[in-house]
Structures are given as structure tokens and as C-alpha cells.
Design a protein around this motif. Sequence first.
Motif, PDB file in Angstrom:
ATOM      1  N   HIS A  96      16.566  10.630  27.002  1.00 16.78           N
ATOM      2  CA  HIS A  96      15.913  11.609  26.142  1.00 16.78           C
ATOM      3  C   HIS A  96      16.864  12.756  25.791  1.00 16.78           C
ATOM      4  CE1 HIS A  96      11.843  13.902  25.488  1.00 16.78           C
ATOM      5  NE2 HIS A  96      12.403  13.552  24.347  1.00 16.78           N
ATOM      6  N   HIS A  99      19.825  11.235  23.617  1.00 14.29           N
ATOM      7  CA  HIS A  99      19.512  10.474  22.402  1.00 14.29           C
ATOM      8  C   HIS A  99      18.286  11.013  21.658  1.00 14.29           C
ATOM      9  CE1 HIS A  99      22.555   7.411  23.287  1.00 14.29           C
ATOM     10  NE2 HIS A  99      22.214   7.600  24.544  1.00 14.29           N
ATOM     11  N   GLY A 100      17.691  12.063  22.181  1.00  8.18           N
ATOM     12  CA  GLY A 100      16.574  12.709  21.503  1.00  8.18           C
ATOM     13  C   GLY A 100      15.265  11.939  21.581  1.00  8.18           C
ATOM     14  N   ASP A 101      14.248  12.466  20.890  1.00  7.63           N
ATOM     15  CA  ASP A 101      12.924  11.836  20.872  1.00  7.63           C
ATOM     16  C   ASP A 101      13.010  10.409  20.338  1.00  7.63           C
ATOM     17  OD1 ASP A 101      11.675  14.152  21.836  1.00  7.63           O
ATOM     18  OD2 ASP A 101      11.217  14.889  19.824  1.00  7.63           O
ATOM     19  N   HIS A 145      20.361  17.375  22.248  1.00  5.89           N
ATOM     20  CA  HIS A 145      18.992  17.307  21.745  1.00  5.89           C
ATOM     21  C   HIS A 145      17.998  18.208  22.485  1.00  5.89           C
ATOM     22  CE1 HIS A 145      19.975  13.898  19.176  1.00  5.89           C
ATOM     23  NE2 HIS A 145      20.716  13.457  20.164  1.00  5.89           N
ATOM     24  N   SER A 148      15.796  20.598  20.442  1.00  6.23           N
ATOM     25  CA  SER A 148      15.032  19.984  19.348  1.00  6.23           C
ATOM     26  C   SER A 148      13.993  18.960  19.814  1.00  6.23           C
ATOM     27  CB  SER A 148      15.989  19.308  18.360  1.00  6.23           C
ATOM     28  OG  SER A 148      16.649  18.223  18.984  1.00  6.23           O
ATOM     29  N   LEU A 149      13.868  18.760  21.115  1.00  5.56           N
ATOM     30  CA  LEU A 149      12.913  17.763  21.601  1.00  5.56           C
ATOM     31  C   LEU A 149      11.480  18.191  21.298  1.00  5.56           C
ATOM     32  CD1 LEU A 149      14.445  16.899  25.106  1.00  5.56           C
ATOM     33  CD2 LEU A 149      14.657  15.605  22.967  1.00  5.56           C
TER      34      LEU A 149
END
Length: 189
Positions: A96, A99-101, A145, A148-149
Amino acid sequence: ELSVALYRHLLGLRESEGSVEQSAAGTDLNLLCCDIDPVLIERAQQHSPFPASISFANLDIMDSSAREPFLSSYLGRFGRSTFDICFCMSVTMWIHLNHGDRGLREFLSFLSSLCEYLLIEPQPWKCYRAAARRLRKLGRNDFDHFRSLAIRGDIAEKITQILTNDCAMELVCCFGSTSWDRSLLLFKS
């Protein structure tokens, strides 16, 4: 250590028993253990009491060009296209954060397509904050990330929603929480 302990448990071997022949002769159980850290993999390979049954592989599970041929080849050795069960222990936060949401959703989707059962141990949001704090203390920038999650708060609940709503898995059991306050969740395809 966790992989070896799990293997012993599944075969009913005591801690002192070092080989399959001592307890569960004829049982066909193979584990594939993957990690992105080559040092951990090398150490595990060197110390495994079951090298014929537990394979350790250095693999970035988020790299589809690396994982697809590797996993297909491994499963093909057993005439399989999926695993009976996947264990995902203390991994979701790192996927997470790095690599983000979207990456977390892709990871969960991939896992759900790869196995009949999935046992997952999501780290709670407080672990994310602690990891970001450790990074800042080292004088490094936040994870790419982190800020911005959109998936935040009760991470175990969010992962359950993704797996049940988007991946067509069923939550079979919540085994409670570990001593680190992490839920152990079992899903079925």
C-alpha cells in the motif's frame, strides 16, 4: 521461521522433528515462500530443515513480468494453476505505501485469483504512521503514496470490503488479533 513452523504444524510435526519421514510420510505438502528481500530469502534457504518441500524465492510480487512466469512455472511442476492457500503476513502495508491505493487493490485482486483460500494479516493504520515516522527520523521523505492514500482508518475492514465486494471472496473467519493488534482474516474464493 514462520514458514517452517507453519509447515511443521500442517504436518503435525513437533518442534524437535526435523524431517517429514518422522511423522507424515507420504504427505504431499509443498510451500512456496516469497519475499522481496534477497538477504532474508538466502538466510531462509540456508537454514531450512525441509529444503525439498519448502521453496524460498526472491520475488517482487508487484512486478507482473517477473511473477507471472515464475509462479506459472512453479505451479506447473505440480500440475496446478492455483494454490490451495496463500498466506499474506505483514505485507499489505508495504504494498500500500509503495504502490498506493491502486497497487493495494491490484495486489488483493491478484492474490484472490491465485488461490482457493487466503489468510491475510493486514497491518493497522497506526503501523503506517509509525513506518512514516521512522522514515522521517532517518531524514528521508515520506513514502511516495502515504499522503495520497484514500484507504485509511480500519485497514482490515477496508481489505475485507475489497476482497468481498471486488474480488468475489467470502470472509470465512476472523481469528481475532495477534499480539501486535493485527487481525488474521481467512477468505475463500
